[in-house]
Design a protein around this motif. Structure first.
Motif, mmCIF file in Angstrom:
data_model
loop_
_atom_site.group_PDB
_atom_site.id
_atom_site.type_symbol
_atom_site.label_atom_id
_atom_site.label_comp_id
_atom_site.label_asym_id
_atom_site.label_seq_id
_atom_site.Cartn_x
_atom_site.Cartn_y
_atom_site.Cartn_z
ATOM 1 N N ALA A 386 20.003 -60.189 -53.494
ATOM 2 C CA ALA A 386 20.774 -58.981 -53.188
ATOM 3 C C ALA A 386 20.669 -58.663 -51.704
ATOM 4 O O ALA A 386 19.622 -58.824 -51.084
ATOM 5 C CB ALA A 386 20.258 -57.812 -54.016
ATOM 6 N N VAL A 397 28.592 -57.135 -49.909
ATOM 7 C CA VAL A 397 27.308 -56.720 -50.477
ATOM 8 C C VAL A 397 27.098 -57.477 -51.787
ATOM 9 O O VAL A 397 27.930 -57.377 -52.703
ATOM 10 C CB VAL A 397 27.260 -55.202 -50.723
ATOM 11 N N VAL A 398 26.005 -58.218 -51.863
ATOM 12 C CA VAL A 398 25.644 -58.928 -53.096
ATOM 13 C C VAL A 398 24.611 -58.088 -53.830
ATOM 14 O O VAL A 398 23.578 -57.723 -53.264
ATOM 15 C CB VAL A 398 25.093 -60.332 -52.788
ATOM 16 N N LYS A 399 24.913 -57.753 -55.061
ATOM 17 C CA LYS A 399 23.998 -56.919 -55.853
ATOM 18 C C LYS A 399 23.265 -57.759 -56.891
ATOM 19 O O LYS A 399 23.698 -58.797 -57.306
ATOM 20 C CB LYS A 399 24.789 -55.816 -56.554
#
Length: 399
Positions: A386, A397-399
């Motif tokens: 993330a 944005v990587v969650k």
């Protein structure tokens, strides 16, 4: 290596051998690095795993992690023979290959020096009012065999005595040298991984790590000076002879290496009990690249099986031994993912990486950190931790 635990310092004389006829080594003189060999057979101790089994009360043992081999020339280039010995009160701790006696057993072995300068190593356990003491032996009485067998019984008590040799950089036979296995453009290279800090002392030696992987290139960075313990590296040498490629073992160092993409393995020992998960590392072409030469270039590749060790390993699903390609002991490799090419060319020129990154960035391909470091040549974010990334030229944005 649960009973590497009492192994180590002892050596002696077979009945037909006189002590004055054999080099007795230095003995233990201070905390430091040593090799240990049996006096009767002259076989050296190798630490080849971090698991052993020993039950002194039931007299059950498994010392497959401790191998015994003849040949000083073989020993000088193998980190498995390098044992750090230190005093703890009136006893000792013995450490090698990322493990040690006390950390595995919570006690220290008894070591007794003999009149001839050799040592006996023993353990004593008292249960139900009965005291049992066992000594470590080279249990194979044939002194001509290349390989010995570590155990607690032997043909004669002389086989339970051991010689301790202090490792010295300039010693004629008891030093540590690199034996390179890859030749390229008149130089010789070896992937290397060890549990001790060191520095190169022979001329024409260079030590590298990988700082960046981008496109089909991996960027080499030379390390000047000390190499911290447990640092996977690639060592360049000018000769194939270990005596020309000597390293000095350090008791400690404040040096640090950050951003190293390489990883390393300690062991390649197929004959191990079921409880051991670290005895060997099977090669995985999808996730590993190893040092070799391809198409006239020095590369990290998954295409060259000759750079792997084909050994018999225990398969506990079929209860048989099967052939497996494994990484060699004490070597480094490059971890890979689905975006890593099968063959990655090594370079010391940062522009090789930067030009590839620039082209990918211009085409909208590639994942970058917010600081501009290329992380992947494609836009596939699967598996990324993330965080904030630049994907195809846009913040994501990587969650």
């Amino acid at each position: 290596m649960r009973r590497f635990c009492i192994f180590a310092l002892y050596a002696i004389a077979a009945l037909s051998v006189k002590a004055q006829d054999i080099d007795m080594g230095t003995g233990f003189v201070d905390n430091g690095y040593y090799r240990v060999r049996n006096f009767a057979t002259q076989r050296y101790v190798y630490v080849t795993d971090n698991k052993d089994y020993y039950d002194i009360t039931r007299d059950k043992e498994d010392f497959q992690a401790l191998q015994l081999w003849k040949d000083a020339e073989k020993a000088v280039s193998d980190p498995a023979t390098v044992i750090y010995i230190m005093t703890v009160g009136s006893k000792y701790d013995l450490m090698a290959q990322g493990t040690g006696v006390h950390s595995l057993t919570n006690y220290y072995p008894d070591v007794t020096k003999q009149r001839d300068g050799t040592y006996e190593v023993s353990a004593t356990k008292t249960a139900a009012g009965t005291s049992v003491t066992k000594y470590l032996y080279d249990s194979r009485s044939s002194s001509t065999a290349q390989q010995g067998i570590m155990g607690t019984t032997g043909k004669d008590e002389t086989y339970r005595r051991w010689i301790v040799d202090k490792i010295e950089t300039n010693h004629a036979v008891n030093y540590v040298g690199i034996k390179p296995t890859v030749e390229f453009n008149g130089a010789y290279y070896q992937p290397f991984y060890a549990d001790f800090p060191f520095r190169a002392v022979s001329p024409e030696m260079h030590i590298y790590y990988v700082t960046t992987v981008g496109g089909r290139f991996a960027l080499l960075q030379e390390i000047e000076g000390d190499i911290p313990a447990r640092t996977p590296v690639i060592i360049e040498c000018a000769s194939t002879e270990p005596s020309d490629n000597r390293i000095e073992l350090l008791l400690s160092t404040s040096a640090k290496v950050s951003g190293n993409k390489l990883k390393g393995v300690y062991f390649c020992n197929g004959s191990r009990p079921r409880e051991s998960t670290n005895a060997y590392t099977k090669f995985d072409a999808a996730t590993m690249r190893v040092l070799t030469v391809a198409d006239g270039k020095l590369v990290l590749s998954n295409q060259d099986e000759s750079r792997l060790n084909n050994i018999k390993v225990n398969d506990y699903t079929t209860y048989t031994q099967v052939d497996a390609l494994c990484l060699y002991a004490n070597t480094s490799y490059l971890p890979a993912d689905a975006n890593t090419p099968d063959v990655v060319e090594l370079t010391s020129d940062p522009t090789s990486i930067n030009s590839i990154a620039a082209k990918e960035k211009a085409s909208g391909e590639g994942i970058y950190s917010v600081s501009g470091t290329l992380l992947r040549p494609s836009n596939d974010t699967a598996g990324l931790p993330a965080g904030l990334y630049i994907v195809g030229g846009k913040k994501v944005v990587v969650k």
